[in-house]
Design an enzyme around this catalytic site. Structure first.
Site, PDB file in Angstrom:
ATOM      1  N   LYS B  40     109.621  30.857  52.834  1.00 36.92           N
ATOM      2  CA  LYS B  40     109.022  31.172  51.526  1.00 36.92           C
ATOM      3  C   LYS B  40     108.293  29.940  50.976  1.00 36.92           C
ATOM      4  CE  LYS B  40     110.352  33.252  47.063  1.00 36.92           C
ATOM      5  NZ  LYS B  40     111.489  33.712  46.230  1.00 36.92           N
ATOM      6  N   SER B 116     111.011  38.426  44.526  1.00 41.49           N
ATOM      7  CA  SER B 116     109.806  37.652  44.728  1.00 41.49           C
ATOM      8  C   SER B 116     109.599  37.174  46.167  1.00 41.49           C
ATOM      9  CB  SER B 116     109.829  36.439  43.805  1.00 41.49           C
ATOM     10  OG  SER B 116     110.891  35.568  44.156  1.00 41.49           O
ATOM     11  N   SER B 140     115.765  38.333  44.243  1.00 42.82           N
ATOM     12  CA  SER B 140     114.510  38.039  44.940  1.00 42.82           C
ATOM     13  C   SER B 140     114.595  38.031  46.474  1.00 42.82           C
ATOM     14  CB  SER B 140     113.941  36.699  44.467  1.00 42.82           C
ATOM     15  OG  SER B 140     113.333  36.854  43.213  1.00 42.82           O
TER      16      SER B 140
END
Lengths: 89, 274
Positions: B40, B116, B140
């Protein structure tokens, strides 16, 4: 209770530009978040303390870290090996 | 010895902000040797741009690796790129709020992948990589894993070092694994979990869990009240189907009395809006 005036004032202090048409939405969100405090106020405070907590601070010993050059590599502006930042006030 | 990993997968979901078509890995004999792993874009990678999906950090190249990235490299992984996300992890759970455009769901481009960590979930769901790292404050990792039909884990707070994670909420978030299978998630978890003196909230105990598919004798807690109040009929049906499949287990209704009180501080600290 937060009013639109409050949101405008906070936005000004934080240097965040909020459009007039966004004020109602932000005011509603602020008030919604404050309602969470009302819910938390209903939690009874226990008698028990936090006796099991221990300190996790380390000894203040110097260890190898980034070079000054590497630490400044991403800065927009540097001066004498330091990061130079624009005035904020 | 350093070896080359050619990452040739087509990115049809916009899962990556930065991709390395030629990634390097070391023959370490570790559990991830020669495996392509996505990371990420809020996790610092030395020499690889890290944007948090924001124009504010455009051009920023971290001078050091996050602890978990060091762990990946030592385990022999090839880091094939940095995945898309909601900007700084905020702004809903959809991965639509990215300065680099939205990520789409690998199973249906008209749907969101969740967020996210939507880029990491989409990269695994689309089969581009077997495993990826995400971060989770209020869902997330778990939400995008569910949206993309894969497995994701938010580790217990303190299980994984946050050193090098660009923070959203220091006291709540954790870096965690996403993978196609529980076994893959466990492999990645065993690589990243463990003590790190640079994060004083990290546990000083090693991670030794071995997953098993033997569920005989287990009891499963079912938060039926939350399901009824907060979930749509489609989700409830899917859960009921899973409970039936657990056959040998006994499902028990469980009331999670403190879930609302747990949610409140999270919403206040993270400015979440339910």
């Amino acid at each position: 209770m937060v009013l639109e005036n409050d949101v405008e004032g906070i936005a000004k202090l934080a240097d965040i530009h909020i459009q007039k048409e966004e004020l109602a939405e932000f005011t509603s969100r602020f008030n919604h978040i404050l309602e969470y405090f009302d819910i938390l106020d209903t939690v009874s405070e226990g008698e028990e303390g936090e006796a099991d907590l221990v300190n996790v601070l380390r000894e203040d010993e110097v260890t190898p870290s980034l070079t000054q050059e590497a630490a400044c590599a991403n800065a927009h502006e540097t001066e004498d090996g330091h990061i130079r930042a624009p005035r904020v006030m | 010895m350093v070896k080359e990993y050619f990452f040739e997968e087509t990115d049809r979901t916009n899962a990556f902000i930065t991709r390395l078509d030629l990634a390097m890995y070391e023959e370490t004999g570790g559990p991830l040797e020669g495996k392509g792993i996505a990371v990420k874009d809020n996790i610092s990678t030395a020499g690889i741009p890290t944007t948090c999906a924001s124009r504010i950090l455009a051009g920023y190249v971290p001078p050091y690796d996050a602890h978990v990235v060091t762990c990946l490299r030592e385990a022999g992984a090839a880091i094939v790129g940095k995945t898309n996300m909601d900007e700084f992890g905020m702004g809903g759970s959809t991965t639509e709020n990215s300065a680099y455009g939205p990520t789409t769901n690998p199973h249906d481009a008209s749907r969101v992948p969740g967020g996210s960590s939507g880029g990491s979930a989409a990269a695994v769901g689309a089969g581009m990589v077997d495993m990826a790292l995400g971060s989770d404050t209020g869902g997330s990792i778990r939400c995008p894993a569910a949206f993309c039909g894969i497995v994701g884990l938010k580790p217990t707070y303190g299980r994984v070092s946050r050193y090098g994670l660009i923070a959203f909420s220091n006291s709540l978030e954790q870096i965690g694994p996403l993978g196609k299978t529980v076994a893959d998630v466990n492999t990645l978890m065993s690589v990243i979990a463990g003590p790190d003196p640079r994060d004083t909230t990290a546990y000083d105990r090693p991670y030794t869990h071995t997953p098993s598919n033997d569920i005989a004798g287990m009891k499963i807690a079912v938060p039926r009240r939350i399901l009824r109040r907060r979930c749509g009929p489609c989700c409830c049906r899917a859960c009921a189907h899973c409970y039936r499949k657990t056959g040998r287990c006994r499902c028990r209704d469980a009331d999670l009395f403190h879930s609302l009180h747990g949610l409140c501080p999270c919403c206040i600290l993270c400015d979440l809006y339910e």
